[in-house]
Design an enzyme around this catalytic site. Structure first.
Site, PDB file in Angstrom:
ATOM      1  CG  HIS A 256      40.984  34.090  38.196  1.00  0.00           C
ATOM      2  ND1 HIS A 256      40.681  35.262  37.989  1.00  0.00           N
ATOM      3  CD2 HIS A 256      42.185  33.804  38.110  1.00  0.00           C
ATOM      4  CE1 HIS A 256      42.309  35.876  37.666  1.00  0.00           C
ATOM      5  NE2 HIS A 256      43.025  34.652  37.280  1.00  0.00           N
TER       6      HIS A 256
ATOM      7  CD  GLU B  78      44.493  32.394  35.462  1.00  0.00           C
ATOM      8  OE1 GLU B  78      45.561  32.605  36.307  1.00  0.00           O
ATOM      9  OE2 GLU B  78      43.977  33.381  35.104  1.00  0.00           O
TER      10      GLU B  78
ATOM     11  CG  HIS C 213      47.565  33.630  38.886  1.00  0.00           C
ATOM     12  ND1 HIS C 213      46.235  34.401  39.097  1.00  0.00           N
ATOM     13  CD2 HIS C 213      47.085  34.319  40.864  1.00  0.00           C
ATOM     14  CE1 HIS C 213      45.597  35.366  40.356  1.00  0.00           C
ATOM     15  NE2 HIS C 213      46.595  34.696  41.109  1.00  0.00           N
TER      16      HIS C 213
ATOM     17  CD  GLU D  89      50.442  34.950  36.388  1.00  0.00           C
ATOM     18  OE1 GLU D  89      50.334  34.236  35.798  1.00  0.00           O
ATOM     19  OE2 GLU D  89      50.076  36.382  36.908  1.00  0.00           O
TER      20      GLU D  89
END
Length: 263
Positions: free
Chosen positions: A9, A23, A78, A144
């Site tokens: 992102h 995030e 992430h 993650e």
């Protein structure tokens, strides 16, 4: 080794959000820590990051850049989100790959090392059809690191000491997967420093706090740039792995400014 390190992102794409966290900021902090630990401690490693600040970059730009650069490995960082109830760590390789593939082998080593020092529930090794796993020409993995909309996971994400530990797990995994060579010479001593203070009383308070957590330490007086400091040492080891295990214990005890020095 040429590592393309991709904090997900950024810029106009905030990623997942929850519990006052975004995030894109959490994963950038973790990725910068990964780069620092990796380049400071291992030989023949070059790291290129998709972003080093809060900038916008498309998925296609990221994978094109990694492919053109000729990266050895693509590492995408992430955080997760679901409905507030899900929690824990998981990682992904592309769904087309077999468990006997080289990419799966790399992931097995990395997953083991990350899981070993995590405080998160281990949700396992998974596969997916994510762009960064599908469109890369080199082995690729996506981690993650907790669920940002889960209150307990988010509480950990807010702690710099936890993000440092997460980064260390990623680096330890890369070192095992790619047989990276340490920059340190044989007979190097790794000392775990649990804080440095101008006032001895502050150092004594830190040592007492560590003792209450079952961690032995002592206070060492050193001179840096002509100034006297009181350094709290929580162990000295001939093995970096043992020093990192102790560092993890110290970080878990709430000491955010702990680090390792070598001599």
């Amino acid at each position: 080794m040429k590592l393309y390190l991709d904090p997900g992102h950024g810029g106009s794409d905030p990623g997942a959000q929850g519990n006052g966290l975004v995030e894109k900021a959490v994963v950038l902090d973790i990725a910068l820590r990964i780069r620092r630990i990796l380049t400071e401690n291992y030989k023949d490693v070059v790291v290129k990051m998709s972003r080093t600040d809060d900038s916008t970059k498309s998925l296609q730009q990221r994978t094109n850049e990694a492919n053109s650069w000729g990266a050895t490995y693509y590492f995408s960082i992430h955080c997760n989100a679901f409905n507030g109830s899900a929690h824990g760590y998981e990682d992904y390789i592309h769904s087309s790959l077999s468990d006997a593939s080289q990419t799966a082998g790399y992931r097995n080593s990395i997953h083991t090392e990350i899981s070993r020092i995590y405080q998160l529930n281990n949700r396992g090794k998974k596969k997916g059809n994510f762009h960064v796993l599908r469109e890369t020409s080199m082995a690729a993995m996506l981690t993650e690191n907790g669920f940002i909309d889960n209150e307990q996971d988010a509480a950990l994400m807010q702690e710099p000491s936890w993000r440092e530990r997460v980064a260390l797990g990623h680096v330890n995994g890369l070192a095992k997967a790619f047989n990276l060579q340490s920059k340190t010479e044989p007979n190097t001593i790794f000392r775990v420093i649990a804080g440095s203070f101008k006032l001895r009383g502050n150092a004594e308070d830190r040592s007492i706090a560590l003792k209450s957590q079952g961690i032995k330490s002592f206070i060492d007086r050193i001179t840096i740039s002509g100034e006297q400091w009181y350094r709290v040492q929580a162990g000295a080891f001939t093995s970096r792995e043992n020093a990192e295990n102790r560092l993890s214990e110290v970080l878990n005890a709430g000491v955010e400014d702990a680090f390792i020095v070598t001599d």
